[in-house]
Scaffold this motif. Structure first.
Motif, short mmCIF file in Angstrom:
data_model
loop_
_atom_site.label_atom_id
_atom_site.label_comp_id
_atom_site.label_asym_id
_atom_site.label_seq_id
_atom_site.Cartn_x
_atom_site.Cartn_y
_atom_site.Cartn_z
N HIS A 1 -6.77 -0.64 -0.42
CA HIS A 1 -6.31 -1.20 0.85
C HIS A 1 -7.40 -0.90 1.89
CE1 HIS A 1 -3.43 -1.35 4.45
NE2 HIS A 1 -3.79 -2.56 4.11
N CYS B 1 0.87 -1.17 0.00
CA CYS B 1 0.00 0.00 0.00
C CYS B 1 0.91 1.23 0.00
CB CYS B 1 -0.89 -0.02 1.25
SG CYS B 1 -1.77 1.54 1.50
N CYS C 1 -7.06 1.33 5.33
CA CYS C 1 -6.87 2.78 5.21
C CYS C 1 -7.75 3.35 4.10
CB CYS C 1 -5.40 3.12 4.96
SG CYS C 1 -4.84 2.78 3.29
N CYS D 1 0.62 2.45 3.72
CA CYS D 1 0.83 1.59 4.88
C CYS D 1 2.02 0.64 4.70
CB CYS D 1 -0.42 0.76 5.17
SG CYS D 1 -1.90 1.75 5.30
ZN LIG Z 1 -3.08 1.36 3.41
#
Ligand SMILES: [Zn+2]
Lengths: 88, 931
Positions: A59, A6, A62, A9
């Motif tokens: 994702h 991601c 998030c 992340c």
């Molecule tokens: Zn993420």
């Protein structure tokens, strides 16, 4: 279980992601006449490429959507790219 | 009785005796035994019956290559079927039962099947049971097929732990090569994991006897183990690496005892050294399945590891240079050994229930055991899982590693190196990156392959009873592709997945078709390498751990009010309150709402914030209905569509201000709607100009509904004029209550005057208490979801997914205006004008009025003609307590223009009659909602 990066992340487990769409499709401008073929192509035609692909993924933790390039044969992730404009 | 335990030798602990039973007979083994070694030590020759012919079968292999020794086992904790005897540790009190055998393995009633063998050739099931109908034969065949049976005494708490881990280097296999490699890499500072599927490290070292680098095998192993662990390496024994998955994921299963669920390790290893060793290939000869015939490897493994010498007069039929040392070990242990070279002519075994002699040409030896080996087959399953290639080696007569998969190398016997010194040198060099010059191989063999046309029944796949003749038959019937061969004969489809039968089967097909073995090819290797319980994969992820219920902030208060809680759209919600049976409670609650009022916990209603300079255009685009004309302080009902024009969700949109909206999705759909909004926000809009945030869990909602709703709400003392004139239907106000922000909306899902009061979830208990206290004098008390479902159906309000399906479009529900008039683009706009969308026979939303007192079954079809063509379905059906008659809603072809038509319905063999009506059964003018 693959590992996907991601853009926000980092490397996370495949189960946290959802495939959204093949990248590069543009929604027809529906305020003008869009013929049935064009609309069907937008809804249903997929390139389903063998080898290098560009896809939109989310994702889930998030909620960020991003473009992921990957190889559909080797499953290698070639890179990811955010959809949002980054500050210059 | 032959097959006895020696007084010394092996890794077993003779001080710890273990009592167990086999088919009811009491036996003894020792700690360190497997089920198979203990049975052999007790002289057991027949351990089960084969799958198809119920032939008596004995132990053939020494480890995971065993096709025959499969048992049902009962331990003090419970029963387990399909237990592989050669890899399962013996524990006290085990009751072991043979399978495929009734009443037991020694006397098998179905053994008579073997007499009919000419009829049970390859493809027998396909050819025989198709006429007149497979289903006539299926119950009988199912009864006879399969291995163990599931017993009702399931093991409590049989749940696998799951561990996620990473390492630099995974070494698979704790034999000589694996230990040497792991030590080399660990000393270099790498984070090394080594897994070994036996309880003890050392692999084949105990088989060979003698010394290794000047040490006894056990001492050498202890030294390597200490060196690896001192350098920070981690060693897992009793652990099988069962599969390689994408992105360097290795599945490891660690078994502590049979009746304890194995632990799953999901290990990401940067690199992997495959030191998985090799297994013996069977020699294919007449009657090679007789009990007492084993692999050579197994024969000396039982001797070296378990102190069991299975035969007193042993014939070895082997073709390679390690035969002599094996013979010497067996002779040292006290057996008479005769040697047969398969190259000298066709072999045949004789005996009934056990092998009694082995013949070759004019030579015959009376024996009680035959140990056979056609050479080593490297264990390369993980190599193939990872995408590595194989190469056929003519001198070794087997497949060896060719092009390596990324991040993997094979060492030792897995790499076709069957010489110990050479394997050690190669393993250390491979682990450390130091140079290594291979010495000439000190292992050689004379290839021994199955010979089609040879006399007698020559078994290829022991577990599934596939013979050389079956393969010849498949070839005659043109099932020559390996994948067809496999499925037609079931070769390699047993629980051992062809570990020992694969190469003999391929070699036979190659010989029959005049091809080389690599031309015939191999079938695909798939995880898991050994059979594993499914519990391993799901671990604790079931029930609430897999799909947790969403819980209401008010759950405690609901419980103390006697709520019956149930799952609705993922939430645990009050279905009804009180001690009446559910249907009665729902009826009285629904009656109470229309007579006085009710109080509902509506907290699961979505509350999704959409804000930013582009919020208005965005909401207008994602909604079917025009939302840009919505004024701050007002709210509007509308639909979200898919691009195909199908209704995805319904709900109301609050306009909080010029740049801020709150989308109130339906209760079970907040995540889905948030996802849809995020998708359009980020992929199709400028995400810097509009922002989406789901606050459903932060705000709780209490709805007061009914003729007395205003009186009850008034007692909250809000600084808002609640009169119908000052606060009309479909508007909302923001204020505060006891210094807490509060939102109050006039919107109704019951058809009565309703106030939907939302407050931060942490403060909702006080609000609920205040409202329920205020309700009491007015005869207004809490209601559950069941009553709400009735009330909304009386008003013809839909529930998405219940009264709509995957084809329903807004114009099917009577919402036609935006489709005709909305001028700006919106999601699904073009989808509403396709051929399908314009189809005149579309199913439209209607009410159904029933003749009589019995409600229609939900799901009943509206039918016409002799063939009962379905032209609609009942989507909702209730008894209306306020109309005192059954009501129903449905989707019906051309429903809107058929009002008043009498229709026939059909459900589970019964016929019903109803009249098509407007969906709104109660208060059709809507006077009450505006009151
Ligand atoms: Zn993420």
């Amino acid at each position: 279980m693959q590992l996907f990066p991601c853009p926000f992340c980092g490397l996370r487990s495949e189960g946290e992601f959802h495939f959204a769409a093949e990248a590069g499709k543009t929604r027809p401008v529906t305020t003008r006449d869009v013929n049935a073929e064009e609309w069907a192509a937008y809804l249903f035609d997929q390139k389903n490429e063998k080898g290098a692909t560009r896809e939109v993924w989310t994702h889930l933790p998030c909620a960020e959507m991003f473009i992921m390039s990957r190889d559909s044969v080797t499953m290698e992730v070639l890179g990811t790219q955010t959809l949002r404009k980054l500050p210059a | 009785m032959s097959g006895t335990r020696l007084t010394s030798g092996g890794l077993i602990d003779r001080a710890r005796r273990i009592d167990f039973t086999f088919d009811g007979r009491a036996m003894q083994g020792y700690a360190g035994d497997t089920l198979a070694s203990a049975l052999l030590a007790n002289g057991t020759r027949i351990v089960g019956r084969s799958f198809k012919y119920h032939r008596p079968r004995g132990v053939w292999g020494g480890w995971f290559d065993e096709p025959n020794a499969i048992f049902s086992v009962k331990t003090p904790r419970g029963s387990l079927p399909n237990v592989l005897g050669t890899t399962t540790a013996l524990t006290p009190g085990m009751e072991i039962k043979s399978v495929n055998a009734w009443p037991n393995a020694r006397f098998d009633v179905k053994g008579a099947l073997d007499l009919f063998n000419p009829w049970l050739k390859a493809g027998f099931y396909y050819k025989t049971f198709m006429k007149p109908d497979w289903h006539l034969f299926e119950p009988m065949i199912r009864k006879m097929a399969g291995l163990g049976a599931l017993e009702p005494d399931l093991i409590e708490g049989y749940t696998s732990d799951q561990v996620h881990a990473t390492c630099d280097l995974l070494v698979v296999g704790g034999g000589a090569a694996g230990l040497a490699a792991a030590e080399g890499a660990a000393r270099q500072g790498k984070n090394v994991w080594l897994v070994e599927d036996h309880a003890a490290l050392g692999g084949g070292l105990y088989r060979m006897g003698g010394t290794i680098e000047g040490l006894a095998p056990a001492d050498w192993v202890t030294a390597r183990k200490a060196a690896i662990e001192n350098a920070g390496g981690r060693i897992l024994t009793h652990t099988t690496a069962f599969g390689v998955f994408d992105h360097n994921l290795y599945g490891l299963a660690q078994q502590s005892a049979l009746d304890v669920a194995p632990t799953l390790y999901r290990l990401r290893a940067k690199d992997c050294l495959l030191a998985s060793g090799a297994i013996d290939r069977p020699v294919t000869f007449a009657n090679n399945d007789l009990p007492g015939i084993m692999s050579l490897e197994a024969g000396i493994e039982y001797l070296g590891r378990y102190g069991v010498l299975f035969g007193k007069a042993i014939a070895i039929a082997a073709n390679h240079s390690q035969t002599a040392s094996a013979a010497a070990r067996l002779r040292d242990a006290g057996a008479a050994v005769s040697l047969f070279d398969p190259a000298n002519g066709d072999l045949s075994a004789t005996g009934r229930r056990r092998v009694t002699s082995l013949r070759q040409g004019g030579r015959a030896e009376a024996v009680d055991c035959v140990l056979a080996s056609a050479g080593w087959t490297p264990v390369l399953h993980l190599w193939r899982h990872a995408g590595g290639k194989l190469r056929w080696d003519d001198t070794l007569a087997t497949f060896v590693p060719a092009q390596a998969p990324k991040g993997m190398a094979a060492i030792g016997a897995a790499n076709g190196i069957f010489d110990l010194d050479q394997a050690l040198a190669e393993a250390r060099a491979c682990a450390t990156g130091e140079p290594y010059s291979p010495s000439p191989p000190r292992f050689n063999l004379t290839p021994t392959l199955p010979k089609p046309g040879a006399k007698g029944r020559q078994w290829i796949d022991f577990q599934h009873d596939v013979t050389l003749d079956d393969i010849a038959l498949a070839e005659r019937e043109n099932y020559v592709s390996v994948e067809h061969l496999k499925r037609y004969t079931t070769l390699g489809m047993a629980s051992d997945q062809g570990k020992i039968s694969n190469i003999p089967g391929l070699a036979a097909m190659a010989a029959l078709t005049g091809k080389t073995i690599p031309e015939v090819g191999t079938t695909t290797f798939r995880p898991p390498f050994v059979p594993l319980p499914l519990s391993l994969y799901h671990g604790p992820h079931s029930g609430q751990n897999f799909h947790p219920l969403k819980r209401l902030a008010l759950e405690k208060l609901h419980r103390s009010s006697g709520a019956a809680l149930g799952e609705y759209g993922g939430w645990l919600r009050p279905a009804w309150y009180g001690n009446q049976p559910g249907p009665d409670a729902a009826q009285s609650e629904a009656r109470m709402v229309r007579a006085a009022g009710g109080i509902l916990d509506a907290s699961p209603l979505g509350k999704i914030e959409v804000m930013g300079p582009d919020a208005e255009a965005f909401v207008n685009f994602v909604y079917y209905n025009t939302m840009k004309t919505l004024k701050p302080g007002a709210l509007r009902y509308g639909f979200l569509l898919t691009e195909k024009g199908v209704v995805f969700d319904d709900g109301v949109v609050f306009r909080m201000g010029p740049k801020r909206f709150v989308i109130s999705s339906s209760s079970s759909h907040a995540e889905g709607v948030t996802g849809l909004l995020e998708s359009w926000r980020q992929d199709g809009n400028d995400p810097d100009r509009v922002f989406v945030h789901d606050t459903t869990n932060h705000w709780s909602t209490v709805t007061v509904t009914g003729p007395k709703a205003r009186n009850v709400t008034r007692s909250l003392g809000l600084d808002i004029d609640l009169s119908a004139e000052a606060f009309p239907h479909m508007t909302f106000r923001e204020t505060s209550w006891n210094d807490v922000p509060l939102r109050i909306a006039r919107v109704s899902f019951t058809g009565e005057v309703s106030f939907e009061v939302s407050i931060p979830a942490s403060k909702v208990e006080a609000l609920w208490t205040a409202i329920t206290d205020a309700g009491e004098p007015f005869g207004v008390s809490p209601i559950g979801i069941e009553a709400l479902s009735i009330l909304r159906a009386e008003k013809g309000f839909i529930i998405i997914g219940k009264d709509t399906d995957g084809e329903t479009m807004p114009h099917d529900l009577g919402f036609t205006l935006p489709r005709q008039k909305k001028s700006t683009a919106f999601v699904g706009d073009r989808g509403l004008h396709t051929e399908v969308a314009n189809e005149p026979d579309r199913r439209q939303f209607v009410g159904l009025s029933v003749t009589g007192d019995a409600p229609l079954p939900t799901g009943a079809h509206l039918v016409e003609g002799a063939d009962r063509r379905s032209f609609g379905i009942v989507t909702s059906s209730y008894i209306s307590p306020n109309l005192n008659r059954p009501i129903a809603l449905g989707l019906v072809e051309r429903g809107a223009e058929r009002m008043g038509e009498t229709v026939t319905l059909f459900h589970l063999g019964k016929t019903y009659e109803a009249t098509l009506t407007s969906p709104v059964a109660f208060d059709p003018d809507g006077a009450r909602i505006h009151a």
